[in-house]
Write a protein that holds these residues in place. Sequence first.
Motif, PDB file in Angstrom:
ATOM      1  N   GLY A 252     -79.829 -50.193 -13.102  1.00 21.76           N
ATOM      2  CA  GLY A 252     -78.708 -51.006 -13.546  1.00 21.76           C
ATOM      3  C   GLY A 252     -78.670 -52.413 -12.985  1.00 21.76           C
ATOM      4  N   LEU A 253     -79.580 -52.719 -12.036  1.00 24.21           N
ATOM      5  CA  LEU A 253     -79.505 -54.013 -11.362  1.00 24.21           C
ATOM      6  C   LEU A 253     -80.876 -54.679 -11.414  1.00 24.21           C
ATOM      7  CD1 LEU A 253     -77.336 -55.608  -9.755  1.00 24.21           C
ATOM      8  CD2 LEU A 253     -78.196 -54.485  -7.690  1.00 24.21           C
ATOM      9  N   SER A 254     -80.905 -55.903 -11.948  1.00 20.20           N
ATOM     10  CA  SER A 254     -82.172 -56.631 -12.111  1.00 20.20           C
ATOM     11  C   SER A 254     -82.179 -57.861 -11.227  1.00 20.20           C
ATOM     12  CB  SER A 254     -82.332 -57.078 -13.571  1.00 20.20           C
ATOM     13  OG  SER A 254     -82.218 -55.990 -14.455  1.00 20.20           O
ATOM     14  N   TRP A 255     -83.379 -58.349 -10.910  1.00 23.12           N
ATOM     15  CA  TRP A 255     -83.522 -59.634 -10.225  1.00 23.12           C
ATOM     16  C   TRP A 255     -83.740 -60.700 -11.285  1.00 23.12           C
ATOM     17  CZ3 TRP A 255     -82.417 -61.314  -5.542  1.00 23.12           C
ATOM     18  CH2 TRP A 255     -82.805 -62.617  -5.219  1.00 23.12           C
ATOM     19  N   ASN A 256     -82.779 -61.610 -11.396  1.00 18.91           N
ATOM     20  CA  ASN A 256     -82.845 -62.633 -12.436  1.00 18.91           C
ATOM     21  C   ASN A 256     -83.229 -63.982 -11.824  1.00 18.91           C
ATOM     22  OD1 ASN A 256     -82.574 -63.701 -15.024  1.00 18.91           O
ATOM     23  ND2 ASN A 256     -80.457 -64.321 -14.642  1.00 18.91           N
ATOM     24  N   GLY A 257     -84.439 -64.044 -11.284  1.00 15.17           N
ATOM     25  CA  GLY A 257     -84.935 -65.285 -10.691  1.00 15.17           C
ATOM     26  C   GLY A 257     -86.202 -65.726 -11.404  1.00 15.17           C
ATOM     27  N   PRO A 258     -86.351 -67.029 -11.664  1.00 15.67           N
ATOM     28  CA  PRO A 258     -87.465 -67.486 -12.496  1.00 15.67           C
ATOM     29  C   PRO A 258     -88.847 -67.234 -11.885  1.00 15.67           C
ATOM     30  CG  PRO A 258     -86.261 -69.351 -11.545  1.00 15.67           C
ATOM     31  CD  PRO A 258     -85.444 -68.131 -11.269  1.00 15.67           C
ATOM     32  N   ARG A 259     -88.990 -67.375 -10.568  1.00 10.64           N
ATOM     33  CA  ARG A 259     -90.309 -67.183  -9.955  1.00 10.64           C
ATOM     34  C   ARG A 259     -90.756 -65.732 -10.071  1.00 10.64           C
ATOM     35  NH1 ARG A 259     -93.265 -71.622  -7.746  1.00 10.64           N
ATOM     36  NH2 ARG A 259     -91.764 -73.187  -7.087  1.00 10.64           N
ATOM     37  N   VAL A 260     -89.858 -64.827  -9.754  1.00 10.89           N
ATOM     38  CA  VAL A 260     -90.216 -63.407  -9.821  1.00 10.89           C
ATOM     39  C   VAL A 260     -90.509 -63.016 -11.263  1.00 10.89           C
ATOM     40  CG1 VAL A 260     -89.400 -61.043  -9.496  1.00 10.89           C
ATOM     41  CG2 VAL A 260     -88.960 -62.760  -7.731  1.00 10.89           C
ATOM     42  N   THR A 261     -89.650 -63.402 -12.176  1.00 10.74           N
ATOM     43  CA  THR A 261     -89.816 -62.976 -13.565  1.00 10.74           C
ATOM     44  C   THR A 261     -91.112 -63.534 -14.151  1.00 10.74           C
ATOM     45  OG1 THR A 261     -87.423 -62.810 -13.814  1.00 10.74           O
ATOM     46  CG2 THR A 261     -88.713 -62.951 -15.838  1.00 10.74           C
ATOM     47  N   ALA A 262     -91.478 -64.752 -13.754  1.00 12.08           N
ATOM     48  CA  ALA A 262     -92.743 -65.313 -14.244  1.00 12.08           C
ATOM     49  C   ALA A 262     -93.942 -64.557 -13.684  1.00 12.08           C
ATOM     50  CB  ALA A 262     -92.829 -66.794 -13.872  1.00 12.08           C
ATOM     51  N   ALA A 263     -93.806 -64.026 -12.466  1.00 10.52           N
ATOM     52  CA  ALA A 263     -94.939 -63.350 -11.822  1.00 10.52           C
ATOM     53  C   ALA A 263     -95.079 -61.892 -12.246  1.00 10.52           C
ATOM     54  CB  ALA A 263     -94.787 -63.434 -10.302  1.00 10.52           C
ATOM     55  N   VAL A 264     -94.007 -61.306 -12.737  1.00  9.70           N
ATOM     56  CA  VAL A 264     -94.007 -59.875 -13.067  1.00  9.70           C
ATOM     57  C   VAL A 264     -95.192 -59.447 -13.950  1.00  9.70           C
ATOM     58  CG1 VAL A 264     -92.760 -58.249 -14.562  1.00  9.70           C
ATOM     59  CG2 VAL A 264     -91.625 -59.222 -12.579  1.00  9.70           C
ATOM     60  N   PRO A 265     -95.500 -60.181 -15.029  1.00 11.20           N
ATOM     61  CA  PRO A 265     -96.608 -59.718 -15.884  1.00 11.20           C
ATOM     62  C   PRO A 265     -97.982 -59.786 -15.223  1.00 11.20           C
ATOM     63  CG  PRO A 265     -95.191 -61.292 -17.040  1.00 11.20           C
ATOM     64  CD  PRO A 265     -94.800 -61.340 -15.605  1.00 11.20           C
ATOM     65  N   GLN A 266     -98.089 -60.552 -14.132  1.00  8.51           N
ATOM     66  CA  GLN A 266     -99.374 -60.594 -13.422  1.00  8.51           C
ATOM     67  C   GLN A 266     -99.643 -59.302 -12.658  1.00  8.51           C
ATOM     68  OE1 GLN A 266    -100.261 -64.204 -11.139  1.00  8.51           O
ATOM     69  NE2 GLN A 266     -98.427 -65.133 -12.012  1.00  8.51           N
ATOM     70  N   LEU A 267     -98.592 -58.573 -12.340  1.00  8.22           N
ATOM     71  CA  LEU A 267     -98.727 -57.401 -11.473  1.00  8.22           C
ATOM     72  C   LEU A 267     -98.490 -56.080 -12.163  1.00  8.22           C
ATOM     73  CD1 LEU A 267     -97.671 -59.435  -9.043  1.00  8.22           C
ATOM     74  CD2 LEU A 267     -97.183 -57.257  -8.021  1.00  8.22           C
ATOM     75  N   LEU A 268     -97.397 -56.043 -12.921  1.00  4.46           N
ATOM     76  CA  LEU A 268     -96.928 -54.742 -13.371  1.00  4.46           C
ATOM     77  C   LEU A 268     -97.648 -54.314 -14.646  1.00  4.46           C
ATOM     78  CD1 LEU A 268     -93.110 -55.062 -12.615  1.00  4.46           C
ATOM     79  CD2 LEU A 268     -94.961 -54.241 -11.151  1.00  4.46           C
ATOM     80  N   VAL A 269     -97.869 -53.031 -14.764  1.00  3.89           N
ATOM     81  CA  VAL A 269     -98.589 -52.469 -15.908  1.00  3.89           C
ATOM     82  C   VAL A 269     -97.584 -51.761 -16.817  1.00  3.89           C
ATOM     83  CG1 VAL A 269    -100.673 -52.201 -14.522  1.00  3.89           C
ATOM     84  CG2 VAL A 269     -99.068 -50.294 -14.708  1.00  3.89           C
ATOM     85  N   PRO A 270     -97.974 -51.459 -18.061  1.00  3.87           N
ATOM     86  CA  PRO A 270     -97.033 -50.810 -18.968  1.00  3.87           C
ATOM     87  C   PRO A 270     -96.480 -49.493 -18.415  1.00  3.87           C
ATOM     88  CG  PRO A 270     -98.868 -51.671 -20.202  1.00  3.87           C
ATOM     89  CD  PRO A 270     -99.216 -51.845 -18.734  1.00  3.87           C
ATOM     90  N   ALA A 271     -95.232 -49.234 -18.719  1.00  5.23           N
ATOM     91  CA  ALA A 271     -94.546 -48.035 -18.239  1.00  5.23           C
ATOM     92  C   ALA A 271     -95.050 -46.792 -18.967  1.00  5.23           C
ATOM     93  CB  ALA A 271     -93.045 -48.191 -18.455  1.00  5.23           C
TER      94      ALA A 271
END
Length: 486
Positions: A252-271
């Motif tokens: 229910g709680l997300s981190w809404n910061g531009p640096r993190v959100t931009a980096a997310v696709p570099q790390l995380l794989v499909p669910a």
Amino acid sequence: MKPADRPRLQQAAAGAIVAIACALVLAVGAVTAAHAAATIVIVNQNDPGVGFNDPTPATPVGGNPGTTLGQQRLNAFQAAADLWGATLTSTVPIRIGASFVPLSCTADSAVLGSAGANEIWSDFTNAPRAKTWYPSALASKLAGTDVATPGEPHIIARFNSRLGLFADCMPGSGFYLGLDRNFGGQIDLVTVLLHEFAHGLGFQTFTDDETGAELQDLPSIWDYFLLNNRTNRTWVESTAAERAQSAVTWRGLSWNGPRVTAAVPQLLVPASNLAISGAAAGTAAGNYEVGDASFGPPLANPPVKGQLMPVVDQPTGTGLACDPLNPLNALAVRGNVALVDRGSCDFATKARNVQAAGAIGMVLADNQPGDVSGMSGNDPGISIPAVRITQAGGAAIKAALQGRSRTRSGVVASLGVDTAHLAGTDAKGRILMYTPSTFSPGSTVSHYTTEAKLNVLMEPAINDDLAHEVKPPRDLTYSLLQDIGW
Ligand SMILES: [Zn+2]
């Protein structure tokens, strides 16, 4: 400028809040190499003869040349401090008041350590946001001058001096003091330090995550980025009751910061995803949230797909699969996806038994209510994919299996990945924070979700596959610190 109450401090792998009283500076350690973008000073707060000053002889290990236990501890601290120092930028040296002291411990559980900001500040020179709490080290960076109370460190870090060294304190599971991640069955101290130092640098909110109350009615810089993804309001835009509610709302709680959100696709794989379909699926048809297994192959596309057939080996109608399957159950699961229930034995044992009977995949239904969760365990012999679903999900699917024959159910399970959804993110691709529906003191909110894949440093527990890295493409810790002003 005004100093705050001592902030509460976050803890490593265990789960409670560890309150640290004011500590005295007993000795001052060395300064890091001059090439660092920020200088981090380890302030040794141990008395002579203990902790960092423990003279017990030690053999150099894993690139740590220390010849006493105390020296090796200090070297590991310096290695973690150097890595953060090379990553951060600040003209103000960051002081970490550090000690090894006896902390809570039993034969099979322990507090590894704790760390957090020693002081927090609002309305200092150049503060980007007025009436907002910042941790001392970040406030000093932003001010361009040291805002800390003279003599006070910016960060307090305490670690368990008895871990692994005594029969009543997780014997054999001590800190690995090498610097090369070759930790075997021990706990990699450098990784734990990187995690704990991050809390001290600002990876924490100072708002009470159980009551939602702001500290002295001021928000923390974190609260501008904590987004309740159900109301689409940040914590600064929410009431205390709404904040507290979001802290116990799973996903229910997300981190809404531009640096993190931009980096997310570099790390995380499909669910991972479980899709249920088929002529008999009825209202059970659809996609299910799943927990991954740490054994067996990761889910992938094309999915593993087959008739879903339950194992039934208990008088109550459940299927534990803790023993090799009887002929009827073996006939049911052969060439199909097996549905089993949680309980009585470990997850890998169940997977081993249904695999031996010829199942091509395993779906495990929880045996108690709660959030979807993963499956621990390790068995290199398991070659079929496995997922865990909630008790409610299991009940819905079982209802659709009532009309099955001995070898077919008309309910098709498809174990694959959702390429439109990265593991551990919300519908907008923002990473989730850790918000189990049962409040977990010291872990809730001020960590990333446990559903991130790959694992990241700032999850509430330390995973074995972490690198000594804090930024993309391998980690998201520094990105969050950048979002708050580093
Ligand atoms: Zn932590």
